[in-house]
Design an enzyme around this catalytic site. Structure first.
Site, mmCIF file in Angstrom:
data_model
loop_
_atom_site.group_PDB
_atom_site.id
_atom_site.type_symbol
_atom_site.label_atom_id
_atom_site.label_comp_id
_atom_site.label_asym_id
_atom_site.label_seq_id
_atom_site.Cartn_x
_atom_site.Cartn_y
_atom_site.Cartn_z
ATOM 1 N N TRP A 1 7.965 -17.295 6.557
ATOM 2 C CA TRP A 1 8.377 -16.078 7.280
ATOM 3 C C TRP A 1 7.928 -16.102 8.734
ATOM 4 C CZ3 TRP A 1 12.117 -13.165 5.813
ATOM 5 C CH2 TRP A 1 12.380 -12.964 4.458
ATOM 6 N N ASP B 1 10.263 -8.673 -7.642
ATOM 7 C CA ASP B 1 10.464 -10.099 -7.950
ATOM 8 C C ASP B 1 10.220 -10.436 -9.422
ATOM 9 O OD1 ASP B 1 10.776 -10.055 -5.204
ATOM 10 O OD2 ASP B 1 8.795 -10.885 -4.782
ATOM 11 N N ASP C 1 14.435 -16.523 -0.496
ATOM 12 C CA ASP C 1 13.973 -16.996 -1.810
ATOM 13 C C ASP C 1 15.042 -17.510 -2.782
ATOM 14 O OD1 ASP C 1 12.086 -15.423 -0.633
ATOM 15 O OD2 ASP C 1 11.954 -13.981 -2.254
ATOM 16 N N PHE D 1 16.894 -7.463 -4.136
ATOM 17 C CA PHE D 1 15.827 -8.419 -3.825
ATOM 18 C C PHE D 1 15.685 -9.438 -4.957
ATOM 19 C CE2 PHE D 1 12.958 -6.286 -0.372
ATOM 20 C CZ PHE D 1 14.049 -6.145 0.452
ATOM 21 N N SER D 2 14.627 -10.239 -4.846
ATOM 22 C CA SER D 2 14.496 -11.415 -5.712
ATOM 23 C C SER D 2 14.388 -11.090 -7.192
ATOM 24 C CB SER D 2 13.281 -12.225 -5.283
ATOM 25 O OG SER D 2 13.604 -12.919 -4.110
#
Ligand code: FRU
Length: 497
Positions: A306, A168, A39, A98-99
């Site tokens: 993915w 996120d 991402d 993570f994002s």
């Protein structure tokens, strides 16, 4: 203080990236410096440049311990790598950063919010991720994690929401200077929702409300939200996992979803009106947007899916590239996307053909290449029956080709990369419903070595796919079953320096 983990990553990426020749990468799409990218993160304009961070495993061309990679650009097409910005080096994020996203603070520093991941051993011996939101403050190159991290954890979740799926964060600032943040969450119904948090100072955050709920309509968990106002509407972008197909609009697996509606800034109420896929091709996920200094809303997505990551062998030095930056607009309840206008400055070697009749297969002198911008206007041959099928084939040689074909009777456009050299049993084709039932259709096709992005009817739809066909396959041809006419304008694209 830069941690040992981050120092090692920075050292490693610098040496390892030198082993990747320029020609082995896309020319004007951002690709990972070395190893693995997913991402886009922290897409922002800061200190006079665009910044793009990304989900990053420098050590391997596979997903792994998530760092944040970092690159900057003046035009979103020429990128310069900066040292990795974040590494999983704290007790609360040791299993991954993570994002997340970025905003500029009043004192001129840049604030990053990301999801910290910890894998927790369950009673049955399994591991589950616990996800919290964390901050880092920096100057555009170096970032210091906030001493009070995490700033949002399970205590800040409404009842019944999962602590394992809370990720996120996408921040923005309102005109009054306050901070907002949209975060993906999984409520008790097992699907997804987007939660809204607010803050006065960027450091202390409070839960406000559910901005939008899936109610099991579009897949399950919603990842990577982005929310903004555009052309008088509120626009919510999310990437749902575990989609079921619905007509030609949504497909199985990981997908993208754009909800357009009314947004009341006073009460932060978003009322959905329209839904659509963001991209109708195979490889597009987790997009983020930025507002440019001249007021354009520009989106970049991870140009991958993915479920199709095995398209490239793992025995490579890099895997993962971003899509073209796309200028967004909302018209008649639809999201329109067009390549960022700066791309036009890279055009050279213009070749024009007008009113060419196509019946069977046709090649045109000067129309070939793997880094091109090609506009096609297709129409039926006057006085003849409507053609059955029109196709443009590219990345073509005796053995290989990728095609975009259109059948006006069904209004169905298909991208097919079956013959692109892929050796895996993954999705190679995708169909979508487009406007063009009368046989009239406009396509703008952008190729950049390892990808094709097809903008249909001035950005009404976009179809994106990666192709790893050998670069020597650079032929382009046109085909009609029946009779069609085309106008072609083709440029080579060269990033230059
Ligand atoms: C989406 C995603 C995010 C997560 C990140 C991990 O592609 O699953 O939800 O933050 O990737 O790398």
């Amino acid at each position: 203080m830069t941690s040992q983990t981050l120092r090692e990553a920075r050292k490693y990426e610098e040496t390892s990236a030198k082993m990747i020749a320029k020609e082995e990468r896309p020319d004007f799409h951002l690709s990972v410096r070395t190893g693995w990218l997913n991402d886009p993160n922290g897409f922002s304009y800061y200190g006079g440049k665009y910044h793009m961070f990304y989900q990053y495993n420098p050590y391997n061309a596979q997903w792994g311990p998530m760092h944040w990679g970092h690159a900057v650009s003046d035009d979103l097409l020429h990128w310069e790598y900066l040292p990795a910005a974040l590494a999983p080096d704290e007790a609360y994020d040791r299993d991954g950063c993570f994002s997340g996203s970025a905003v500029t603070m009043d004192d001129g520093s840049q604030l990053l919010m990301y999801t910290g991941v910890l894998r927790e051993r369950q009673r049955d011996g399994d591991f589950r991720e616990v996800q919290t939101q964390c901050l880092a403050i920096g100057d555009g190159t170096d970032y210091e994690k906030y001493e009070k991290n995490p700033v949002l954890d399970e205590k800040d979740l409404p009842e019944g929401c999962s602590r394992n799926d809370f990720r996120d964060p996408k921040m923005w600032r309102k005109s009054d200077g306050t901070y907002c943040c949209a975060i993906g969450s999984r409520p008790a119904d097992g699907s997804g929702q987007i939660l809204l948090y607010t803050s006065e100072d960027g450091f202390t955050w409070k839960y406000k409300k559910v901005l939008a709920a899936n109610n099991n309509r579009f897949g399950k968990m919603w990842e990577c939200p982005d929310f903004f106002r555009l052309d008088g509407k509120g626009v919510l972008l999310v990437s749902p996992q575990d989609m079921l197909p619905s007509g030609f609009e949504y497909h199985n697996g990981n997908g993208t979803l754009c909800l357009i509606g009314a947004y009341d800034e006073e009460t932060d109420t978003f009322t959905e009106q329209y839904d659509q896929s963001i991209d109708y091709g195979i490889d597009f996920y987790a997009p983020q947007t930025v507002l440019t200094p001249d007021g354009r809303r520009v989106m970049i997505g991870w140009m991958q899916n993915w479920d199709t990551c095995s398209i490239r062998s793992q025995d490579v030095r890099w895997f993962g590239q971003m899509s073209l930056p796309r200028e967004l607009s909302v018209r008649n309840g639809r999201l329109y996307q067009n390549p960022i206008r700066e791309l036009e400055q890279m055009r050279c070697n213009k070749v024009v053909y007008q009113n060419i009749s196509v019946a069977g297969s046709v090649s045109l002198e000067g129309i070939k290449g793997r880094r091109i911008d090609m506009e096609l206007i297709i129409s039926p041959e006057e006085g003849q029956d409507l053609y059955h099928k029109f196709a443009v084939r590219f990345a073509q040689d005796d053995q290989f080709r990728t095609s975009v074909s259109f059948r006006p009777k069904d209004s169905v456009l298909k991208i097919d990369r079956k013959f692109s050299g892929s050796r895996r049993a993954i999705i190679h084709q995708r169909r979508s419903l487009i406007n063009g039932g009368d046989g009239r259709l406009k396509l703008r096709i952008i190729l950049d070595r390892f990808s094709a992005e097809v903008f249909v009817n001035d950005g009404e739809q976009v179809v994106t796919a990666t192709i790893y066909t050998d670069q020597t396959a650079d032929g382009i041809s046109f085909f009609a079953d029946g009779a069609a006419r085309i106008d072609v304008v083709k440029y080579d694209l060269e990033a230059g320096v």
